[in-house]
Design a protein around this motif. Structure first.
Motif, PDB file in Angstrom:
ATOM      1  N   LEU A   1       0.840  -1.185   0.000  1.00  0.00           N
ATOM      2  CA  LEU A   1       0.000   0.000   0.000  1.00  0.00           C
ATOM      3  C   LEU A   1       0.880   1.242   0.000  1.00  0.00           C
ATOM      4  O   LEU A   1       1.800   1.369   0.808  1.00  0.00           O
ATOM      5  N   ARG A   2       0.599   2.151  -0.935  1.00  0.00           N
ATOM      6  CA  ARG A   2       1.322   3.435  -0.991  1.00  0.00           C
ATOM      7  C   ARG A   2       0.316   4.556  -0.749  1.00  0.00           C
ATOM      8  O   ARG A   2      -0.752   4.593  -1.358  1.00  0.00           O
ATOM      9  N   PHE A   3       0.661   5.483   0.142  1.00  0.00           N
ATOM     10  CA  PHE A   3      -0.214   6.618   0.410  1.00  0.00           C
ATOM     11  C   PHE A   3       0.001   7.701  -0.639  1.00  0.00           C
ATOM     12  O   PHE A   3       1.144   8.037  -0.969  1.00  0.00           O
ATOM     13  N   SER A   4      -1.067   8.264  -1.130  1.00  0.00           N
ATOM     14  CA  SER A   4      -0.951   9.443  -1.983  1.00  0.00           C
ATOM     15  C   SER A   4      -0.546  10.625  -1.109  1.00  0.00           C
ATOM     16  O   SER A   4      -0.630  10.553   0.124  1.00  0.00           O
ATOM     17  N   PRO A   5      -0.125  11.739  -1.710  1.00  0.00           N
ATOM     18  CA  PRO A   5      -0.044  12.969  -0.913  1.00  0.00           C
ATOM     19  C   PRO A   5      -1.435  13.305  -0.383  1.00  0.00           C
ATOM     20  O   PRO A   5      -2.439  12.753  -0.852  1.00  0.00           O
ATOM     21  N   ASN A   6      -1.512  14.195   0.586  1.00  0.00           N
ATOM     22  CA  ASN A   6      -2.804  14.648   1.113  1.00  0.00           C
ATOM     23  C   ASN A   6      -3.574  15.319  -0.030  1.00  0.00           C
ATOM     24  O   ASN A   6      -3.225  16.413  -0.481  1.00  0.00           O
ATOM     25  N   THR A   7      -4.623  14.649  -0.506  1.00  0.00           N
ATOM     26  CA  THR A   7      -5.300  15.057  -1.738  1.00  0.00           C
ATOM     27  C   THR A   7      -6.778  15.298  -1.481  1.00  0.00           C
ATOM     28  O   THR A   7      -7.450  14.442  -0.892  1.00  0.00           O
ATOM     29  N   PRO A   8      -7.325  16.437  -1.906  1.00  0.00           N
ATOM     30  CA  PRO A   8      -8.761  16.694  -1.709  1.00  0.00           C
ATOM     31  C   PRO A   8      -9.613  15.575  -2.301  1.00  0.00           C
ATOM     32  O   PRO A   8      -9.276  14.987  -3.333  1.00  0.00           O
ATOM     33  N   PHE A   9     -10.730  15.316  -1.641  1.00  0.00           N
ATOM     34  CA  PHE A   9     -11.620  14.220  -2.029  1.00  0.00           C
ATOM     35  C   PHE A   9     -12.033  14.302  -3.504  1.00  0.00           C
ATOM     36  O   PHE A   9     -11.979  13.308  -4.230  1.00  0.00           O
ATOM     37  N   SER A  10     -12.434  15.485  -3.951  1.00  0.00           N
ATOM     38  CA  SER A  10     -12.899  15.628  -5.335  1.00  0.00           C
ATOM     39  C   SER A  10     -11.789  15.323  -6.333  1.00  0.00           C
ATOM     40  O   SER A  10     -12.035  14.756  -7.403  1.00  0.00           O
ATOM     41  N   ARG A  11     -10.554  15.685  -5.983  1.00  0.00           N
ATOM     42  CA  ARG A  11      -9.425  15.406  -6.887  1.00  0.00           C
ATOM     43  C   ARG A  11      -9.129  13.900  -6.913  1.00  0.00           C
ATOM     44  O   ARG A  11      -8.782  13.354  -7.958  1.00  0.00           O
ATOM     45  N   CYS A  12      -9.277  13.236  -5.762  1.00  0.00           N
ATOM     46  CA  CYS A  12      -9.100  11.786  -5.738  1.00  0.00           C
ATOM     47  C   CYS A  12     -10.098  11.111  -6.681  1.00  0.00           C
ATOM     48  O   CYS A  12      -9.745  10.190  -7.417  1.00  0.00           O
ATOM     49  N   LEU A  13     -11.350  11.561  -6.641  1.00  0.00           N
ATOM     50  CA  LEU A  13     -12.360  10.990  -7.538  1.00  0.00           C
ATOM     51  C   LEU A  13     -11.952  11.161  -8.993  1.00  0.00           C
ATOM     52  O   LEU A  13     -12.088  10.233  -9.814  1.00  0.00           O
ATOM     53  N   ARG A  14     -11.471  12.347  -9.327  1.00  0.00           N
ATOM     54  CA  ARG A  14     -11.045  12.602 -10.712  1.00  0.00           C
ATOM     55  C   ARG A  14      -9.873  11.712 -11.094  1.00  0.00           C
ATOM     56  O   ARG A  14      -9.820  11.173 -12.209  1.00  0.00           O
ATOM     57  N   GLN A  15      -8.918  11.533 -10.179  1.00  0.00           N
ATOM     58  CA  GLN A  15      -7.763  10.680 -10.470  1.00  0.00           C
ATOM     59  C   GLN A  15      -8.186   9.224 -10.624  1.00  0.00           C
ATOM     60  O   GLN A  15      -7.620   8.500 -11.448  1.00  0.00           O
ATOM     61  N   MET A  16      -9.175   8.787  -9.852  1.00  0.00           N
ATOM     62  CA  MET A  16      -9.708   7.435 -10.011  1.00  0.00           C
ATOM     63  C   MET A  16     -10.334   7.277 -11.397  1.00  0.00           C
ATOM     64  O   MET A  16     -10.158   6.240 -12.056  1.00  0.00           O
ATOM     65  N   GLU A  17     -11.042   8.282 -11.829  1.00  0.00           N
ATOM     66  CA  GLU A  17     -11.690   8.223 -13.134  1.00  0.00           C
ATOM     67  C   GLU A  17     -10.665   8.136 -14.262  1.00  0.00           C
ATOM     68  O   GLU A  17     -10.868   7.437 -15.257  1.00  0.00           O
ATOM     69  N   LEU A  18      -9.541   8.820 -14.085  1.00  0.00           N
ATOM     70  CA  LEU A  18      -8.499   8.848 -15.122  1.00  0.00           C
ATOM     71  C   LEU A  18      -7.502   7.693 -14.991  1.00  0.00           C
ATOM     72  O   LEU A  18      -6.632   7.545 -15.843  1.00  0.00           O
ATOM     73  N   GLY A  19      -7.608   6.911 -13.925  1.00  0.00           N
ATOM     74  CA  GLY A  19      -6.647   5.838 -13.707  1.00  0.00           C
ATOM     75  C   GLY A  19      -5.308   6.324 -13.202  1.00  0.00           C
ATOM     76  O   GLY A  19      -4.297   5.629 -13.334  1.00  0.00           O
ATOM     77  N   GLN A  20      -5.284   7.514 -12.574  1.00  0.00           N
ATOM     78  CA  GLN A  20      -4.035   8.078 -12.067  1.00  0.00           C
ATOM     79  C   GLN A  20      -3.749   7.655 -10.627  1.00  0.00           C
ATOM     80  O   GLN A  20      -2.697   7.983 -10.079  1.00  0.00           O
ATOM     81  N   THR A  21      -4.686   6.980  -9.990  1.00  0.00           N
ATOM     82  CA  THR A  21      -4.502   6.391  -8.678  1.00  0.00           C
ATOM     83  C   THR A  21      -5.321   5.108  -8.639  1.00  0.00           C
ATOM     84  O   THR A  21      -6.099   4.850  -9.570  1.00  0.00           O
ATOM     85  N   ASP A  22      -5.153   4.303  -7.603  1.00  0.00           N
ATOM     86  CA  ASP A  22      -5.750   2.962  -7.609  1.00  0.00           C
ATOM     87  C   ASP A  22      -6.952   2.795  -6.683  1.00  0.00           C
ATOM     88  O   ASP A  22      -7.962   2.212  -7.083  1.00  0.00           O
ATOM     89  N   LEU A  23      -6.833   3.286  -5.455  1.00  0.00           N
ATOM     90  CA  LEU A  23      -7.818   2.949  -4.428  1.00  0.00           C
ATOM     91  C   LEU A  23      -8.376   4.184  -3.729  1.00  0.00           C
ATOM     92  O   LEU A  23      -7.676   5.189  -3.563  1.00  0.00           O
ATOM     93  N   MET A  24      -9.631   4.101  -3.320  1.00  0.00           N
ATOM     94  CA  MET A  24     -10.227   5.027  -2.366  1.00  0.00           C
ATOM     95  C   MET A  24     -11.050   4.189  -1.389  1.00  0.00           C
ATOM     96  O   MET A  24     -11.387   3.041  -1.698  1.00  0.00           O
TER      97      MET A  24
END
Length: 253
Positions: free
Chosen positions: A63-86
């Motif tokens: 498990l790798r932690f992202s930087p402290n990222t706003p919730f809405s940006r995490c959703l966008r990154q999930m949509e783009l495949g730029q992060t893995d898990l929420m």
């Protein structure tokens, strides 16, 4: 010649060594007090972090932690495949378009807050007489969405949970409806809101329980690990261990 043979032998082992390394997945998260804290000078900690580490261990991933990222940006990154898990997400058809959902606990119903000095809201009939602030992009349970669509209710849209509380504080709304735990966080972290709000005695009663979910991006290069994640979560649910990672909201309010 013998040395060359040894080099070839070692090189042939490199793919095997690499294959033995567990895959690393990024968890996109922010600072979400009581569930997971994200300090400026260290790694996240809290019940959700412990849960995610337990799931990762059982699923055979790192498990790798992202930087402290706003919730809405995490959703966008999930949509783009730029992060893995929420995690700790409510289900919606829109989110399911780009994320796999893995339920692991029951979600608490949303709550109604009003000013301390205001008369209580003890029933649906009284609620219908009030101006109610709701958060525009928050995913409410489907049953509550149906209730909110009732034209008997006067709804005022707020961009954020903070804005919804501010509307009540400034008299632009009589009460607000928000998620139980996030509402507590907002009140406790905004000095203007301290000791100003109370919960209404009227509570929503839903026929269907809503779940809290771990999600995996459908564009993640690791989405083939969905069965392993599902199995790890299911083991925690069936054994009852998932209860160790809950937060008593009444105790922190």
């Amino acid at each position: 010649m013998r040395r060359f043979g040894w080099i070839l032998c070692l090189l042939s082992l490199v793919p095997w060594i690499s294959a033995a390394e567990p895959p690393e997945l990024e968890w996109c998260l922010d600072d979400h007090p009581y569930w997971h804290f994200y300090p400026d000078d260290g790694d996240p900690y809290g019940p959700t972090v412990d849960l995610m580490r337990t799931i990762a261990k059982r699923a055979g991933i790192r498990l790798r932690f992202s930087p402290n990222t706003p919730f809405s940006r995490c959703l966008r990154q999930m949509e783009l495949g730029q992060t893995d898990l929420m995690t700790s997400l409510n289900y919606s058809d829109e989110r399911a378009r780009f994320m796999h959902f893995i339920p692991y606990d029951e979600a608490k119903p949303e709550v109604i807050y009003l000013l301390q000095e205001s008369a209580d809201i003890p029933s649906r009939d009284v609620l219908n007489q009030k101006r109610i602030a709701v958060v525009q992009d928050y995913v409410y349970t489907q049953e509550l969405e149906t209730l909110l669509a009732d034209h008997a209710l006067t709804l005022i849209k707020a961009a954020t949970l903070d804005d919804a509380f501010a509307m009540v504080l400034l008299g632009k709304a009589d009460a607000m409806i928000g998620p139980a735990q996030s509402s507590i966080n907002v009140i406790q972290h905004n000095p203007r809101f301290h000791q100003r709000f109370k919960r209404a005695s009227y509570q929503f009663q839903f026929r269907h329980n809503r779940t809290v979910n771990l999600t995996l991006s459908k564009k993640s290069p690791h989405q083939h690990l969905l069965p392993e994640l599902q199995q790890a979560v299911q083991q925690l649910v069936e054994s009852g261990e998932v209860e160790r990672f809950r937060v008593d909201l009444d105790a922190v309010e």
